[in-house]
Structure formats: C-alpha cells, structure tokens
Enzyme design. Sequence first.
Site, PDB file in Angstrom:
ATOM      1  N   LYS A 251     -22.138 -41.022  17.284  1.00 46.23           N
ATOM      2  CA  LYS A 251     -21.362 -40.645  16.100  1.00 46.23           C
ATOM      3  C   LYS A 251     -19.886 -40.991  16.308  1.00 46.23           C
ATOM      4  O   LYS A 251     -19.253 -41.586  15.453  1.00 46.23           O
ATOM      5  CB  LYS A 251     -21.543 -39.142  15.844  1.00 46.23           C
ATOM      6  CG  LYS A 251     -20.735 -38.600  14.703  1.00 46.23           C
ATOM      7  CD  LYS A 251     -20.985 -37.109  14.541  1.00 46.23           C
ATOM      8  CE  LYS A 251     -19.990 -36.533  13.545  1.00 46.23           C
ATOM      9  NZ  LYS A 251     -20.133 -35.080  13.404  1.00 46.23           N
TER      10      LYS A 251
ATOM     11  N   GLU B 115     -20.883 -41.861  28.503  1.00 47.07           N
ATOM     12  CA  GLU B 115     -22.229 -42.208  28.972  1.00 47.07           C
ATOM     13  C   GLU B 115     -22.798 -43.361  28.150  1.00 47.07           C
ATOM     14  O   GLU B 115     -23.345 -44.335  28.682  1.00 47.07           O
ATOM     15  CB  GLU B 115     -23.171 -40.999  28.848  1.00 47.07           C
ATOM     16  CG  GLU B 115     -22.862 -39.839  29.770  1.00 47.07           C
ATOM     17  CD  GLU B 115     -21.888 -38.835  29.168  1.00 47.07           C
ATOM     18  OE1 GLU B 115     -21.101 -39.219  28.266  1.00 47.07           O
ATOM     19  OE2 GLU B 115     -21.887 -37.680  29.629  1.00 47.07           O
TER      20      GLU B 115
ATOM     21  N   GLY C  54     -23.780 -33.835  15.248  1.00 40.64           N
ATOM     22  CA  GLY C  54     -24.628 -34.627  16.138  1.00 40.64           C
ATOM     23  C   GLY C  54     -26.013 -34.036  16.319  1.00 40.64           C
ATOM     24  O   GLY C  54     -27.026 -34.734  16.256  1.00 40.64           O
ATOM     25  N   ARG C  55     -26.091 -32.722  16.530  1.00 42.77           N
ATOM     26  CA  ARG C  55     -27.392 -32.095  16.793  1.00 42.77           C
ATOM     27  C   ARG C  55     -28.230 -31.917  15.537  1.00 42.77           C
ATOM     28  O   ARG C  55     -29.368 -31.457  15.605  1.00 42.77           O
ATOM     29  CB  ARG C  55     -27.190 -30.765  17.525  1.00 42.77           C
ATOM     30  CG  ARG C  55     -26.222 -29.811  16.861  1.00 42.77           C
ATOM     31  CD  ARG C  55     -25.814 -28.685  17.818  1.00 42.77           C
ATOM     32  NE  ARG C  55     -24.804 -27.795  17.265  1.00 42.77           N
ATOM     33  CZ  ARG C  55     -23.497 -28.011  17.334  1.00 42.77           C
ATOM     34  NH1 ARG C  55     -23.036 -29.098  17.904  1.00 42.77           N
ATOM     35  NH2 ARG C  55     -22.642 -27.151  16.827  1.00 42.77           N
TER      36      ARG C  55
ATOM     37  N   GLU D  33     -25.610 -25.188  21.654  1.00 42.56           N
ATOM     38  CA  GLU D  33     -24.334 -25.794  21.257  1.00 42.56           C
ATOM     39  C   GLU D  33     -23.834 -25.124  19.966  1.00 42.56           C
ATOM     40  O   GLU D  33     -22.638 -25.020  19.725  1.00 42.56           O
ATOM     41  CB  GLU D  33     -24.494 -27.313  21.051  1.00 42.56           C
ATOM     42  CG  GLU D  33     -23.247 -28.094  21.431  1.00 42.56           C
ATOM     43  CD  GLU D  33     -23.480 -29.605  21.504  1.00 42.56           C
ATOM     44  OE1 GLU D  33     -23.364 -30.164  22.592  1.00 42.56           O
ATOM     45  OE2 GLU D  33     -23.763 -30.227  20.460  1.00 42.56           O
TER      46      GLU D  33
ATOM     47  N   HIS E  80     -48.587 -21.597  34.985  1.00 36.32           N
ATOM     48  CA  HIS E  80     -48.783 -21.729  36.425  1.00 36.32           C
ATOM     49  C   HIS E  80     -47.455 -21.819  37.165  1.00 36.32           C
ATOM     50  O   HIS E  80     -47.416 -22.250  38.318  1.00 36.32           O
ATOM     51  CB  HIS E  80     -49.668 -22.950  36.713  1.00 36.32           C
ATOM     52  CG  HIS E  80     -51.011 -22.812  36.058  1.00 36.32           C
ATOM     53  ND1 HIS E  80     -52.051 -22.133  36.644  1.00 36.32           N
ATOM     54  CD2 HIS E  80     -51.457 -23.211  34.841  1.00 36.32           C
ATOM     55  CE1 HIS E  80     -53.096 -22.141  35.823  1.00 36.32           C
ATOM     56  NE2 HIS E  80     -52.757 -22.785  34.715  1.00 36.32           N
TER      57      HIS E  80
ATOM     58  N   LYS F  83     -15.397 -32.726  29.578  1.00 34.74           N
ATOM     59  CA  LYS F  83     -15.155 -34.162  29.408  1.00 34.74           C
ATOM     60  C   LYS F  83     -13.774 -34.529  29.940  1.00 34.74           C
ATOM     61  O   LYS F  83     -13.608 -35.516  30.659  1.00 34.74           O
ATOM     62  CB  LYS F  83     -15.217 -34.548  27.923  1.00 34.74           C
ATOM     63  CG  LYS F  83     -16.609 -34.644  27.361  1.00 34.74           C
ATOM     64  CD  LYS F  83     -16.517 -35.223  25.946  1.00 34.74           C
ATOM     65  CE  LYS F  83     -17.822 -35.061  25.199  1.00 34.74           C
ATOM     66  NZ  LYS F  83     -17.745 -35.368  23.797  1.00 34.74           N
TER      67      LYS F  83
HETATM   68  O1  F6P Z   1     -21.077 -33.766  24.291  1.00 34.71           O
HETATM   69  C1  F6P Z   1     -21.513 -33.089  23.181  1.00 34.71           C
HETATM   70  C2  F6P Z   1     -21.615 -33.986  22.031  1.00 34.71           C
HETATM   71  O2  F6P Z   1     -20.419 -34.003  21.387  1.00 34.71           O
HETATM   72  C3  F6P Z   1     -22.748 -33.562  21.110  1.00 34.71           C
HETATM   73  O3  F6P Z   1     -22.379 -32.645  20.173  1.00 34.71           O
HETATM   74  C4  F6P Z   1     -23.177 -34.860  20.564  1.00 34.71           C
HETATM   75  O4  F6P Z   1     -24.457 -34.786  20.023  1.00 34.71           O
HETATM   76  C5  F6P Z   1     -23.100 -35.734  21.799  1.00 34.71           C
HETATM   77  O5  F6P Z   1     -21.951 -35.304  22.448  1.00 34.71           O
HETATM   78  C6  F6P Z   1     -23.057 -37.212  21.565  1.00 34.71           C
HETATM   79  O6  F6P Z   1     -21.937 -37.557  20.814  1.00 34.71           O
HETATM   80  P1  F6P Z   1     -21.816 -38.981  20.130  1.00 34.71           P
HETATM   81  O7  F6P Z   1     -22.966 -39.135  19.191  1.00 34.71           O
HETATM   82  O8  F6P Z   1     -20.500 -38.963  19.432  1.00 34.71           O
HETATM   83  O9  F6P Z   1     -21.865 -40.030  21.214  1.00 34.71           O
END
Ligand code: F6P
Length: 534
Positions: free
Chosen positions: A195, A201, A255-256, A341, A372, A500
């Site tokens: 987003k 990452e 995002g979620r 979150e 288990h 972060k």
């Molecule tokens: O690190 C948390 C977050 O901001 C989430 O809310 C989000 O889903 C995720 O990172 C990924 O963010 P992006 O889609 O901007 O890479």
Amino acid sequence: MAELLQRFATHQQLLDASPLLNLFTTEPDRARKFSLYAADLSLDFSKHLCNAETLKLFDELAASTQLRAHIEDLFNGAIVNRTEQRPALHTSLRSDAASAPKHDEVAAAQQQMQTLVNALHAQQLQGFSGLPFTDVVNIGIGGSDLGPRFVTTALRHFWNTSVRVHFVANVDPDELTDTLANLNPATTLIITASKSFNTLETLTNTQAARHWLQTAAGEHNVDAHFIAITSNSAKAVAFGIPQSQVFPMWDWVGGRYSLWSAIGLPIAIAVGWDNFHALLQGAAAMDTHYREASFTENMPALLAALEWWYSNYWHAHSALVLPYSHRLRLFPAFLQQLSMESLGKSVDVNGNSVTTHTGLVVWGEPGTNGQHSFMQLLHQGTRFIPVDFIAVAHGESSGDVRQAHLFANCLSQSRALMTGKSLAQVQLELAAAGVDAAEAQALAPHKVHPGNRPSSTILLESLTPARLGALLALYEHKVHALSVFWNINAFDQWGVELGKQSASVIFNAIKTQPDAELDGSTLQLIGDYKSANQ
Ligand code: F6P
C-alpha cells in the site's frame, strides 16, 4: 454506562456460580435458541457463559455505545480513522451497489484486475523469452500478504491449473531463495504488493527478485515481469515499474482489510475471477447482515460482545481459534494481524487512557494438531481462554472416514471443555477400574477437569469462496464492534512505527559504527552478529 457496567459485574457473579452445563438443563431448547444463521454460516454460541439476561445486557451495551450509528459511519465513509483522518471503506470493495461510496474507482480497478487475470489464464502474457507466465510470486507483508496467502491456500480446491501462485513476505533471504529455486525466471511474474510502497521487506525482496530475473534475462528487458499494487504509484514508477502495470490501492482501505482490493489479485489469479467475485459477494452478504440484523441476532456484534464480556469480566487475555480444517490452517495468522493490530490500543478515540484491557492475544492452530500440543492447558490449566471452533461439514474428502474423525474431534473438544470431569466422577471411574483406594486418592486430583470453559462453533456447510468471504467479513466486523465497545480506533497502527524507526538506526549501526547511544544489550548483540559475519 457506569450503571450498566455494574449490572454486568453482578450478572457475572451469578453466572459464575453455576456450571455452564446447567444452562442446558434449565433451557431445553438452548442449542436452538443460542444459534444464529447468517450469510450461509451457522454459529452455535450455546456453549458460552450467557443466558437470556446476558443477551439483554449485550443489547444495552450496543445501544449505549451507539453501535448502530458507528456501523452506519463505517459503511457511509465517515472519518472513522481519526488519527489519520480517513474513512475505512473496505465494505465498498465488495459491494455491487452503485450507491456505495467509491463505487466508480472500485469498479475500474476490478475491471483492470479481471482483464489481467483472464489474459494470464489465456496465456496471453509473456515474459522476456516470449513464453507465457506460469508462476506468480506475490511479494508483500502484513496485510499485503496474510489475507491473500490465507484465502489462496484455503481455496486450493478452486485453483486454476495454468498459473501457480506463491507468496514471499519475510526479509530473511531464505524465503525468496526457496521460492525462486523451483521457478523459471522466463515464466515468472512478480507482484509487489505494498500500500505504501515504502516497506523495507517488500522493496528489498523485489530488488532481489529483479536481480534474479535480470541475471537470467541478460540483455532482455524484464519490465513485463513486474506488477505493483499500491496507493503510491509515483514511488512504484520511480522504482521502475511501468505505470500501466500499477494497480491501485487507496488510503481509505487499511492494509489488514485490503484483500478485497487489488491486493487480492493473487487470489483472483489463483482461483479465477468468478470465484474471486463470489468471495466478495459472500463478504457483502455478511456486511448486509451486520448492518441490518438486530443486535441479539447479529453474529459479528454478538461475538464481539462475548469477547468484551470475557475480557472485561472473566479475565480472559487470549482467544484461541481452532479451524478444524487443513485448508483453513492460516486463518489464525490472518486473524492475529486483523485483531491485534486493530485492537492493541492503550488510549481511546479521544486520546485518554483506557480503563480496561483491550485486544486479546489471538492464537491458534488447525485441529486436530493443537489437541496434541497445547490443549492440555485449555482443559486443566488455570487460564480462562474462550475458543472459536471452525468446522467444515462437507469437506472435499467427505467419504473418507478421517473426515468424520476430524469433525468428531472438533465436537469432543468443545464438549469436554464445557462439561469437564468432577472429582466425584474421577473417583467413581478409578474405583470401577479397581485402582486401590490410596492410589486413587493420590491420582484423582490430577484427573479432574474443571470444565465450564466457553466456546463458539462456526460451521460452514462446505468451504466455498462465498462462505469464506462471509467468514472473513464476520471477523472484520467483530473487530469493528469490539473497537466500538472499547471506544478505540480499529484502523490505525502507530505501534508498528517505533520498531521500524529503531530497525533503521540499528541497521546503520551494523553497517557502519555501533552508535554509543544504543543500550548495552543491543550493542553486545550487534557485536556478536558482526563477529559471526567477519
Ligand atoms: O507494518 C505494519 C503494516 O503497516 C501493516 O499495517 C501493513 O499491512 C503492512 O505493514 C504492509 O504495509 P504495506 O502494504 O504498505 O507494504
């Protein structure tokens, strides 16, 4: 409100005094009365610590927190995320109604997605060598990974055979390396799902994937191998992804809550457009239910009220989710982000400290595996942990005896948690088994199961895209209703930022000189890392 909260406290003492099982004796048709059916899902909540009086109190809770008005604000695009001054319009993403806010933008994006999906399935899109794409790697993290990964995994039965979809989230190089190891660069399409287009990452993994592709392609141009899904198209283009291959996201989708948007593209590629659309429609059916059903018959509101009740009055600090379905095995991971979150907040919407705990720790594993490992703690431990059992009545292998074992185990766990086993029962069993009196006396306390442990059972007749959509929307709205009951913002996540920022300082300290401002523990661990990498 204070008076209502006091009545909840008094009511809790009454319910705590009598075993849950007794409620079935005093209300012979309790199972039927304490069940709901909505959007093709059924919920049995009769094994909860609640009676008709509790439901009345829940109704008053919903009224006094103005849940109805909050639901309307959500659907109508009011600024429900006040700290970021944004609406949260994920419901518009799955509404076919032309009157839904943002309808035109959503329809245009869906058209763009559908065109791509159909072209991929028809093998009309080719990579640098002229061969059609056979594999898609979605690179994203958090909401740009968990939802699409879970739904794609869950709908295995509906996979298209011409294109395979893979997911990479972790910045640990091993995940991308392992994924690419089995793929042919000439036929691999990379989706960068972010987003913000700012996530370390995702961007570093995309750079590594580009390097892998370019190495294989030599002089050929590899632009056709990259798609971006983002609300920051300028950044994606600057990164090197052609504008025509950028799919939109918007700041009014969290995002979620984003798997319904173009972030769901890998799902649509895996299962085809019609199945993706059925997923949206199932979610839309749950949206209508949430918006229209009275509170005592409102599945998301009721599940939220139960969790609020257990957190505020029964000292629950975690909630267990047990999908009795291999296909649904990633559901707990998806729910962790959705719930934790959204609800892990210490201040209310006005910035004042909350006066109760918020946000339970969500965890889970597919059944029967959990039985288990950790279920011992549920049956005989001291913690109060409400459980959601999720079962599929008609599995893909419904003739197989293991399917019946799976369902029997699901029911046996919820029943055993409720009934428990008293000391008297244990003593009778030991006597009947001929255990001598002294040994029986020593052993008996270890075999007692307190019982009285509450659970929901959500039953899907079969696992279809529509029912899965409804299940996801059920939990999204449960989280929304909980945020209303706790008066917190479910749509921001400032807590993620500190880690972060700190990661960037520490990365620089690893790559250059350790910063003397850092604490001794961190400096020591940086030293260990550097020694191992000399
Ligand atoms: O690190 C948390 C977050 O901001 C989430 O809310 C989000 O889903 C995720 O990172 C990924 O963010 P992006 O889609 O901007 O890479």
